[in-house]
Scaffold this motif. Structure first.
Motif, PDB file in Angstrom:
ATOM      1  N   ILE A   1       9.383   2.354   9.985  1.00 50.05           N
ATOM      2  CA  ILE A   1       8.940   3.713   9.653  1.00 50.05           C
ATOM      3  C   ILE A   1       9.304   4.563  10.859  1.00 50.05           C
ATOM      4  CG2 ILE A   1       6.988   5.188   9.033  1.00 50.05           C
ATOM      5  CD1 ILE A   1       7.394   2.899   7.046  1.00 50.05           C
ATOM      6  N   GLU A   2      10.131   5.596  10.645  1.00 50.81           N
ATOM      7  CA  GLU A   2      10.553   6.416  11.763  1.00 50.81           C
ATOM      8  C   GLU A   2      10.522   7.901  11.425  1.00 50.81           C
ATOM      9  OE1 GLU A   2      14.586   5.434  12.889  1.00 50.81           O
ATOM     10  OE2 GLU A   2      14.948   4.716  10.868  1.00 50.81           O
TER      11      GLU A   2
ATOM     12  N   VAL B   1       9.701  10.264   4.678  1.00 50.64           N
ATOM     13  CA  VAL B   1       8.552  10.652   3.873  1.00 50.64           C
ATOM     14  C   VAL B   1       8.086   9.385   3.173  1.00 50.64           C
ATOM     15  CG1 VAL B   1       7.726  12.055   1.946  1.00 50.64           C
ATOM     16  CG2 VAL B   1       9.405  13.002   3.540  1.00 50.64           C
ATOM     17  N   VAL B   2       6.793   9.095   3.287  1.00 49.32           N
ATOM     18  CA  VAL B   2       6.231   7.903   2.658  1.00 49.32           C
ATOM     19  C   VAL B   2       5.066   8.291   1.754  1.00 49.32           C
ATOM     20  CG1 VAL B   2       6.937   6.340   4.511  1.00 49.32           C
ATOM     21  CG2 VAL B   2       4.687   7.403   4.600  1.00 49.32           C
ATOM     22  N   ASP B   3       4.791   7.437   0.813  1.00 48.30           N
ATOM     23  CA  ASP B   3       3.695   7.614  -0.131  1.00 48.30           C
ATOM     24  C   ASP B   3       2.715   6.477   0.112  1.00 48.30           C
ATOM     25  OD1 ASP B   3       2.383   8.771  -2.234  1.00 48.30           O
ATOM     26  OD2 ASP B   3       3.605   7.842  -3.785  1.00 48.30           O
ATOM     27  N   LEU B   4       1.500   6.803   0.540  1.00 50.40           N
ATOM     28  CA  LEU B   4       0.479   5.785   0.774  1.00 50.40           C
ATOM     29  C   LEU B   4      -0.552   5.852  -0.335  1.00 50.40           C
ATOM     30  CD1 LEU B   4      -0.168   5.892   4.618  1.00 50.40           C
ATOM     31  CD2 LEU B   4       1.144   4.232   3.311  1.00 50.40           C
ATOM     32  N   LEU B   5      -0.848   4.699  -0.913  1.00 49.11           N
ATOM     33  CA  LEU B   5      -1.819   4.586  -1.997  1.00 49.11           C
ATOM     34  C   LEU B   5      -3.167   4.261  -1.373  1.00 49.11           C
ATOM     35  CD1 LEU B   5       0.405   2.197  -4.121  1.00 49.11           C
ATOM     36  CD2 LEU B   5       0.374   4.685  -4.197  1.00 49.11           C
ATOM     37  N   LEU B   6      -4.071   5.180  -1.432  1.00 48.82           N
ATOM     38  CA  LEU B   6      -5.351   4.999  -0.757  1.00 48.82           C
ATOM     39  C   LEU B   6      -6.491   5.127  -1.753  1.00 48.82           C
ATOM     40  CD1 LEU B   6      -4.439   7.329   2.192  1.00 48.82           C
ATOM     41  CD2 LEU B   6      -4.369   4.840   2.218  1.00 48.82           C
ATOM     42  N   PRO B   7      -7.513   4.343  -1.739  1.00 49.09           N
ATOM     43  CA  PRO B   7      -7.768   3.280  -0.793  1.00 49.09           C
ATOM     44  C   PRO B   7      -7.207   1.917  -1.178  1.00 49.09           C
ATOM     45  CG  PRO B   7      -9.701   3.607  -2.110  1.00 49.09           C
ATOM     46  CD  PRO B   7      -8.687   4.621  -2.563  1.00 49.09           C
ATOM     47  N   THR B   8      -6.625   1.733  -2.333  1.00 53.73           N
ATOM     48  CA  THR B   8      -6.034   0.463  -2.768  1.00 53.73           C
ATOM     49  C   THR B   8      -6.986  -0.730  -2.698  1.00 53.73           C
ATOM     50  OG1 THR B   8      -5.039  -0.057  -0.624  1.00 53.73           O
ATOM     51  CG2 THR B   8      -3.707   1.218  -2.160  1.00 53.73           C
ATOM     52  N   ILE B   9      -8.228  -0.485  -2.965  1.00 55.91           N
ATOM     53  CA  ILE B   9      -9.243  -1.545  -3.025  1.00 55.91           C
ATOM     54  C   ILE B   9      -9.714  -1.641  -4.465  1.00 55.91           C
ATOM     55  CG2 ILE B   9     -11.519  -2.284  -2.233  1.00 55.91           C
ATOM     56  CD1 ILE B   9     -11.002  -0.538   0.272  1.00 55.91           C
ATOM     57  N   TYR B  10      -9.594  -2.829  -5.041  1.00 52.23           N
ATOM     58  CA  TYR B  10      -9.970  -3.024  -6.433  1.00 52.23           C
ATOM     59  C   TYR B  10     -10.930  -4.191  -6.562  1.00 52.23           C
ATOM     60  CZ  TYR B  10      -6.308   0.218  -7.466  1.00 52.23           C
ATOM     61  OH  TYR B  10      -5.556   1.347  -7.511  1.00 52.23           O
ATOM     62  N   ARG B  11     -11.933  -4.014  -7.378  1.00 53.43           N
ATOM     63  CA  ARG B  11     -12.874  -5.096  -7.662  1.00 53.43           C
ATOM     64  C   ARG B  11     -12.554  -5.657  -9.041  1.00 53.43           C
ATOM     65  NH1 ARG B  11     -18.828  -3.220  -5.550  1.00 53.43           N
ATOM     66  NH2 ARG B  11     -18.341  -3.514  -3.370  1.00 53.43           N
TER      67      ARG B  11
ATOM     68  N   PRO C   1      11.045   2.407   2.712  1.00 57.57           N
ATOM     69  CA  PRO C   1      10.448   1.138   3.097  1.00 57.57           C
ATOM     70  C   PRO C   1       9.220   0.823   2.242  1.00 57.57           C
ATOM     71  CG  PRO C   1       9.746   2.839   4.606  1.00 57.57           C
ATOM     72  CD  PRO C   1      10.716   3.475   3.658  1.00 57.57           C
ATOM     73  N   ILE C   2       9.002  -0.438   1.984  1.00 52.41           N
ATOM     74  CA  ILE C   2       7.772  -0.870   1.333  1.00 52.41           C
ATOM     75  C   ILE C   2       6.743  -1.077   2.441  1.00 52.41           C
ATOM     76  CG2 ILE C   2       6.623  -2.732   0.082  1.00 52.41           C
ATOM     77  CD1 ILE C   2       9.278  -3.120  -1.431  1.00 52.41           C
ATOM     78  N   ILE C   3       5.595  -0.449   2.302  1.00 52.87           N
ATOM     79  CA  ILE C   3       4.543  -0.579   3.307  1.00 52.87           C
ATOM     80  C   ILE C   3       3.551  -1.604   2.791  1.00 52.87           C
ATOM     81  CG2 ILE C   3       2.737   0.615   4.591  1.00 52.87           C
ATOM     82  CD1 ILE C   3       4.445   3.188   4.120  1.00 52.87           C
TER      83      ILE C   3
ATOM     84  N   VAL D   1       0.794  -1.227   0.000  1.00 55.48           N
ATOM     85  CA  VAL D   1       0.000   0.000   0.000  1.00 55.48           C
ATOM     86  C   VAL D   1       0.827   1.279   0.000  1.00 55.48           C
ATOM     87  CG1 VAL D   1      -1.984  -1.099   1.078  1.00 55.48           C
ATOM     88  CG2 VAL D   1      -0.277   0.034   2.512  1.00 55.48           C
ATOM     89  N   GLY D   2       2.138   1.153  -0.024  1.00 49.00           N
ATOM     90  CA  GLY D   2       2.935   2.368  -0.043  1.00 49.00           C
ATOM     91  C   GLY D   2       4.414   2.090  -0.081  1.00 49.00           C
ATOM     92  N   TYR D   3       5.184   3.179  -0.101  1.00 46.37           N
ATOM     93  CA  TYR D   3       6.639   3.068  -0.200  1.00 46.37           C
ATOM     94  C   TYR D   3       7.256   4.395   0.222  1.00 46.37           C
ATOM     95  CZ  TYR D   3       5.047   5.093  -4.569  1.00 46.37           C
ATOM     96  OH  TYR D   3       4.400   5.865  -5.497  1.00 46.37           O
ATOM     97  N   GLY D   4       8.559   4.352   0.425  1.00 46.86           N
ATOM     98  CA  GLY D   4       9.281   5.554   0.811  1.00 46.86           C
ATOM     99  C   GLY D   4       9.479   6.507  -0.343  1.00 46.86           C
TER     100      GLY D   4
END
Length: 108
Positions: A61-62, A66-76, A51-53, A38-41
């Motif tokens: 994660i500290e 800076v991280v990039d979160l892919l939201l909502p990452t829900i796919y049908r 980091p790969i999230i 769902v994300g990465y640095g």
């Protein structure tokens, strides 16, 4: 844990961040449609990839990251799904969303 406004501050593992998001998605009934990553640095390049999230990831994660979160990452399957990306600065005291765009739901 919640990266922005969170119940817990860093450090945390990338898997813990993923698990917190996954819990919300599962409760909403979309667990089987949730991605494993769902994300990465973010660093000097657009995407540092660490980091790969994601599920079960051990990277830390500290504060200062800076991280990039892919939201909502829900796919049908057969339909697809939206992808909204938030860039977040991780601070010792309070995390900050760096992306700036309207967050209201748009119905067509």
């Amino acid at each position: 844990m919640n990266l922005c406004g969170g119940r817990r501050q860093p450090p945390a593992t990338a898997g813990e961040v993923d698990a917190a998001a996954r819990e919300v998605v599962e409760k909403a009934g979309y667990g089987s449609n949730y991605l494993d990553m769902v994300g990465y640095g973010v660093g000097q390049r657009q995407s540092e990839f660490y980091p790969i999230i994601g599920k079960g990831r051990a990277e830390i994660i500290e504060a200062g990251m800076v991280v990039d979160l892919l939201l909502p990452t829900i796919y049908r399957p057969g339909t697809g799904g939206p992808r909204v990306t938030d860039v977040i600065y991780i601070s010792k005291d309070k995390n900050e969303i760096l992306t700036d765009y309207p967050r209201e739901l748009v119905r067509v």
